[in-house]
Motif scaffolding. Sequence first.
Motif, PDB file in Angstrom:
ATOM      1  N   LEU A 252      -5.414   4.622   4.308  1.00  0.00           N
ATOM      2  CA  LEU A 252      -4.646   5.864   4.428  1.00  0.00           C
ATOM      3  C   LEU A 252      -3.843   6.146   3.160  1.00  0.00           C
ATOM      4  N   MET A 253      -3.127   5.131   2.665  1.00  0.00           N
ATOM      5  CA  MET A 253      -2.309   5.306   1.460  1.00  0.00           C
ATOM      6  C   MET A 253      -3.180   5.529   0.226  1.00  0.00           C
ATOM      7  N   GLN A 254      -4.361   4.915   0.231  1.00  0.00           N
ATOM      8  CA  GLN A 254      -5.297   5.134  -0.874  1.00  0.00           C
ATOM      9  C   GLN A 254      -5.741   6.596  -0.915  1.00  0.00           C
ATOM     10  N   LYS A 255      -6.050   7.141   0.247  1.00  0.00           N
ATOM     11  CA  LYS A 255      -6.472   8.534   0.343  1.00  0.00           C
ATOM     12  C   LYS A 255      -5.349   9.475  -0.085  1.00  0.00           C
ATOM     13  N   MET A 256      -4.131   9.172   0.345  1.00  0.00           N
ATOM     14  CA  MET A 256      -2.973   9.986  -0.022  1.00  0.00           C
ATOM     15  C   MET A 256      -2.700   9.912  -1.525  1.00  0.00           C
TER      16      MET A 256
ATOM     17  N   SER B  29       0.830  -1.211   0.000  1.00  0.00           N
ATOM     18  CA  SER B  29       0.000   0.000   0.000  1.00  0.00           C
ATOM     19  C   SER B  29       0.861   1.257   0.000  1.00  0.00           C
ATOM     20  N   THR B  30       1.942   1.201   0.777  1.00  0.00           N
ATOM     21  CA  THR B  30       2.861   2.347   0.847  1.00  0.00           C
ATOM     22  C   THR B  30       3.575   2.554  -0.483  1.00  0.00           C
ATOM     23  N   ILE B  31       4.008   1.454  -1.091  1.00  0.00           N
ATOM     24  CA  ILE B  31       4.716   1.544  -2.371  1.00  0.00           C
ATOM     25  C   ILE B  31       3.791   2.068  -3.465  1.00  0.00           C
TER      26      ILE B  31
END
Length: 214
Positions: A200-204, A133-135
């Motif tokens: 969270l990463m999706q929103k970002m 998710s972060t990547i």
Amino acid sequence: MKSLVLKDIYLLKSNKKILLMPIVFALIPIILNILNIEISLFSKNIFSSVAIMMIFMTVYNSLSFDDESKFLDYVRAMPLKLDDYVRGKYIFSLIVYVFMFLILMLINLGNMNLTSNIYASLIQCGIMSILGSTILMLIFKFGIKNISQIVFILYFGLILLYTFGDMTGIVNINIGAMFQSFNTLILVGVLILSVVAYFLMQKMSVKILKANEG
């Protein structure tokens, strides 16, 4: 959004080697063990690492295809929201992680009982999904080509360093034993973190794409 997810699934199905190769690499140590052919810990780690990496990179292969075909430009021109595009990629990643969980179960087969296998596979898959998710967010920020090369180098670099350290006695951490030591709090914690990272990463990622559009 559904059509975007289906596009990635069809793209994956069109290249069956992407699905078959990690299964082959995961099976090689098991087959050699059945044939009573001894292989080193280094070799086992390499086979397992390649299998997991192949699955892990499946999500990013779809982004690479979109990058080369300028698909995101079509998304912006169509009555689709950037939110849908990003959400579609993250949903596709969930499908990939289910496949990864099954491969991890296969890799751990024979090394532990069923309960430990499920536990270890969930922990490993949860950690990989947090990283994934972060990547994904970093790819939306810096581009697929830059991030995919860094991920590849870091992943296999860490695997090689750990294996070398374990073989020489420099590193005494038994990761396999850590995964097999059933701990409900660790499992719940990893799963919660993976869910938080996913949203969270999706929103970002959505914010990054919209900022780039502007």
